[in-house]
Design a protein around this motif. Structure first.
Motif, PDB file in Angstrom:
ATOM      1  N   PRO A 217      11.153 -18.076 -13.169  1.00  9.44           N
ATOM      2  CA  PRO A 217      11.726 -17.921 -14.475  1.00  9.44           C
ATOM      3  C   PRO A 217      12.219 -16.135 -14.436  1.00  9.44           C
ATOM      4  CG  PRO A 217       9.368 -17.946 -14.725  1.00  9.44           C
ATOM      5  CD  PRO A 217       9.569 -18.599 -13.319  1.00  9.44           C
ATOM      6  N   LEU A 218      11.629 -15.441 -13.812  1.00  9.69           N
ATOM      7  CA  LEU A 218      12.037 -14.161 -13.781  1.00  9.69           C
ATOM      8  C   LEU A 218      13.208 -13.660 -12.856  1.00  9.69           C
ATOM      9  CD1 LEU A 218       8.754 -12.489 -14.397  1.00  9.69           C
ATOM     10  CD2 LEU A 218      10.135 -13.227 -16.174  1.00  9.69           C
ATOM     11  N   ALA A 219      13.372 -14.391 -11.798  1.00  6.97           N
ATOM     12  CA  ALA A 219      14.209 -14.127 -10.587  1.00  6.97           C
ATOM     13  C   ALA A 219      15.767 -13.715 -11.109  1.00  6.97           C
ATOM     14  CB  ALA A 219      14.467 -15.205  -9.471  1.00  6.97           C
ATOM     15  N   ALA A 220      16.085 -14.491 -11.905  1.00  5.73           N
ATOM     16  CA  ALA A 220      17.737 -14.017 -12.408  1.00  5.73           C
ATOM     17  C   ALA A 220      17.903 -12.986 -13.562  1.00  5.73           C
ATOM     18  CB  ALA A 220      18.097 -15.535 -13.045  1.00  5.73           C
ATOM     19  N   ILE A 221      16.721 -12.393 -13.841  1.00  6.95           N
ATOM     20  CA  ILE A 221      16.854 -11.185 -14.819  1.00  6.95           C
ATOM     21  C   ILE A 221      17.094 -10.012 -14.281  1.00  6.95           C
ATOM     22  CG2 ILE A 221      15.545 -10.044 -16.458  1.00  6.95           C
ATOM     23  CD1 ILE A 221      13.755 -12.254 -16.834  1.00  6.95           C
ATOM     24  N   PRO A 222      18.285  -9.394 -14.556  1.00  4.99           N
ATOM     25  CA  PRO A 222      18.804  -7.953 -14.046  1.00  4.99           C
ATOM     26  C   PRO A 222      18.003  -7.044 -14.024  1.00  4.99           C
ATOM     27  CG  PRO A 222      20.159  -8.706 -15.895  1.00  4.99           C
ATOM     28  CD  PRO A 222      19.345  -9.967 -15.495  1.00  4.99           C
ATOM     29  N   GLU A 223      17.842  -6.011 -13.332  1.00  9.81           N
ATOM     30  CA  GLU A 223      16.613  -4.920 -13.371  1.00  9.81           C
ATOM     31  C   GLU A 223      17.360  -3.684 -14.039  1.00  9.81           C
ATOM     32  OE1 GLU A 223      13.869  -2.486 -10.187  1.00  9.81           O
ATOM     33  OE2 GLU A 223      14.094  -4.383 -10.013  1.00  9.81           O
ATOM     34  N   ALA A 224      17.010  -3.268 -15.036  1.00  6.46           N
ATOM     35  CA  ALA A 224      17.437  -1.930 -15.815  1.00  6.46           C
ATOM     36  C   ALA A 224      17.115  -0.765 -14.811  1.00  6.46           C
ATOM     37  CB  ALA A 224      17.061  -1.887 -16.882  1.00  6.46           C
ATOM     38  N   ASN A 225      17.685   0.128 -14.687  1.00  2.00           N
ATOM     39  CA  ASN A 225      17.286   1.235 -14.148  1.00  2.00           C
ATOM     40  C   ASN A 225      16.804   2.585 -14.977  1.00  2.00           C
ATOM     41  OD1 ASN A 225      19.941   2.134 -15.395  1.00  2.00           O
ATOM     42  ND2 ASN A 225      20.315   3.592 -13.970  1.00  2.00           N
ATOM     43  N   GLN A 226      16.848   2.261 -16.306  1.00  3.05           N
ATOM     44  CA  GLN A 226      16.444   3.164 -17.071  1.00  3.05           C
ATOM     45  C   GLN A 226      15.987   2.647 -18.524  1.00  3.05           C
ATOM     46  OE1 GLN A 226      18.571   6.592 -17.746  1.00  3.05           O
ATOM     47  NE2 GLN A 226      16.925   7.662 -19.107  1.00  3.05           N
TER      48      GLN A 226
END
Length: 618
Positions: free
Chosen positions: A143-152
């Motif tokens: 369920p977390l794989a499609a969440i984009p990662e924030a850089n800050q």
């Protein structure tokens, strides 16, 4: 080809096309289709109309009244008083949609910390990304794989974060800036954070959220989510649909307890010019605090739009089914009755789609349209070609009309069939020539004579283009466009174009003088020449292709003909092509140059420098 075999092939290809689009839709979708879908969603929202939201959220707005009375932004001490006044009325939860990332005066920060501890409260944080848009992909089972990662992350001060829960206030907008989704989970390198609306709903309901592959669980309440754990946002109406009260009334002790007690209260800015506004189908300037409040209401009541993996599967199935139905109908009845059945089929589908939207199920409208209409139209065109032979007739006529080929391009295409299959950006010189006053000539001499005269003119243009190494890319009525730089750019493109332009003026003038019938009608001509970057490409499919060019250089070259006509000369050239042709070009040797003149061109904001050429014989 046998009609039944053609139908089977058409159904197979159409089904594959629809299935490919459906597969893309299931795996984060297509940017082009998403843009169309956003517009269609707005249309459906307006058709369904505004509705009254459940009375679970109240907004206490830092509005123009508050700014006039207490300044803007509110200092921490005033914000603390506001939070304390609301908490005293026993809200279910207090949410502050304001970033508290910088320290203020100690007394004010201490007062706000104490106010946040006075009851269940949530404060805002924000995530930033390396790019303005993030692509997400579905991954079954995670369920977390499609969440984009924030850089800050922009987090509140630790003292505030210790006194209240924290939620991320990011929204996902479309190309128009309209909020479409709330990312319910934010991921950075070392942490996961819930969205501001999810944190508020969790605090208000007294339950911790549970993440599932395509849903968020709040206790027994299941909230379906789209790819990337995103909550679809649809609006109840325009600005003020959710109950909104002025912070000034709360600070003055005039806020009704009914507006706060047992409700979720969201503090946020609605002050004019505050900047935190979004366009929606109902309102071009919806405050961000109302977007957050709308999402909170969806989560607490479960009345949001359902758009999850299951609805995307249904979208894909409808896309394939509708495509096969339309192609089958085209094959079955090629008559007025058949077309009426096709239209009725589309109307029924549209009504079902709208009804589902009105009942809270966001089924795609763009996907079935993109999947079904192109195959149906293509197959219908193929049927017409087989039945009547029109397409073959038009192709033969097109071949006859295009016998005047640009020099060198035919041989080049023979050596490289993929020449310009993909658009190419390069420098080139362009000439436009156009006869003026020619349209009404057929009234006196007849269309046959006019056609013969135009043929002579086109032969003249073709001879000059070949002589100077230019490529005629199109004949337009009684004019033509010639490019220098195809099939490959050369250092002397501008010089050859200038020489060709001068030669065209001399020969066209002599050609007009040789036709006595032109004199009463005052037939003339105008020429424009320019050089710069163009985009060259091949347009069309199959046997119906032509080489064309586009870009600002083409537009300027065309507009220069108007400049020539306005100044009463035969030829107008841009300063760029005069400079590129060089000081020893035929322009100065065969005529008089006037300029440069700073000139405005129709449809173009900036001016350009233009030279006017006059023949020495005039």
């Amino acid at each position: 080809m046998n009609h039944r075999l053609l139908t089977v092939i058409a159904l197979l290809l159409a089904g594959l096309w629809a299935a490919a689009l459906g597969y893309t839709h299931l795996n984060a979708g297509s940017g082009f289709l998403d843009r169309i879908e956003a517009s269609l969603a707005d249309i459906r929202s307006v058709i369904v109309g505004a509705k009254t939201p459940p009375p679970v959220v109240s907004i206490v707005a830092i509005d123009d009244r508050t700014a006039a009375a207490h300044g803007y932004p509110l200092d921490r001490a005033t914000l603390a008083r506001l939070a304390g006044a609301i908490t005293a009325l026993k809200p279910k939860a207090l949410a502050i949609d304001i970033l508290l990332v910088d320290p203020g005066p100690e007394a004010g920060d201490a007062a706000l910390t104490a106010a946040l501890r006075g009851g269940p409260s949530v404060i805002a944080a924000a995530a930033t990304f390396a790019q303005s848009s993030q692509r997400v992909t579905d991954a079954a089972g995670d369920p977390l794989a499609a969440i984009p990662e924030a850089n800050q992350l922009l987090l509140p001060l630790p003292r505030f974060a210790e006194a209240a829960a924290v939620g991320i206030v990011n929204v996902a907008t479309d190309q128009t800036g309209t909020p479409r989704f709330i990312p319910l989970i934010s991921r950075s390198a070392d942490r996961l954070d819930p969205a501001f609306p999810l944190r508020v709903a969790s605090v208000a309901l007294g339950v911790d959220p549970t993440i599932e592959p395509d849903a968020i669980m709040l206790g027994k309440l299941r909230i379906p989510t789209d790819i990337g754990q995103r909550l679809p946002v649809t609006f109840y109406g325009g600005h003020g649909s959710i109950a909104t009260f002025s912070a000034t009334d709360a600070l003055d002790g005039k806020l009704s307890a009914d507006a706060v007690t047992g409700r979720i209260v969201v503090i946020g800015s609605t002050v004019t010019g505050g900047g935190d506004v979004f366009p929606t189908p109902f309102d071009p300037v919806m405050p961000g605090v109302e977007v957050m409040s709308t999402a909170i209401t969806h989560l607490v009541t479960g009345d949001g739009m359902v758009r999850d993996h299951r609805t995307r599967l249904i979208d894909a199935g409808i896309a394939v089914g509708l495509t096969l139905v339309l192609v089958s109908l085209v094959a079955w009845r090629r008559s007025a009755a058949g077309y009426i059945i096709i239209v009725l089929t589309l109307i029924v589908w549209a009504m079902i789609n709208l009804s589902a939207f009105a009942h809270g199920y966001w089924l795609s409208a763009a996907l079935p349209i993109a999947a079904a209409l192109p195959p149906a139209l293509i197959f219908g065109a193929a049927e017409l070609w087989l039945d009547r032979g029109r397409a073959r007739h038009f192709a033969e006529q097109s071949a006859l009309l295009q016998r005047i080929e640009a020099p060198g391009l035919g041989e080049w295409l023979a050596r490289d069939p993929n020449f310009l299959a993909a658009p190419v950006r390069q420098n080139a010189a362009v000439i436009f020539i156009d006869l003026s006053g020619f349209t009404g000539l057929s009234e006196n001499v007849g269309p046959v004579a006019v056609s013969e005269m135009l043929s002579g003119f086109f032969e003249l243009v073709d001879e000059e283009a070949r002589a100077h190494g230019g490529a005629i890319t199109s004949f337009m009525g009684d004019g033509a466009m010639i490019l220098f730089g195809l099939p490959e750019p050369a250092d002397d493109d501008a010089a050859r174009a200038a020489a060709c332009a001068v030669s065209l003026c001399e020969r066209t003038r002599a050609w007009l003088q040789a036709h006595a019938g032109f004199a009463p009608k005052k037939i003339g001509f105008k020429v424009g020449a320019h050089c710069g970057p163009i985009v060259a490409s091949r347009l069309g499919t199959g046997d119906r292709q032509q080489i064309t060019a586009a870009g600002d250089t083409i537009n300027v070259g065309s507009r220069l003909m108007e400049v020539a006509a306005r100044h009463g000369v035969e030829l107008a050239l841009s300063a760029e092509i005069v400079r590129a042709a060089g000081p020893d070009s035929v322009l100065t040797q065969s005529g008089r140059m006037e300029g440069p003149l700073e000139t405005a061109l129709r449809g173009r904001a900036s001016r350009i420098d233009v030279w006017l050429w006059r023949s020495r014989t005039l």
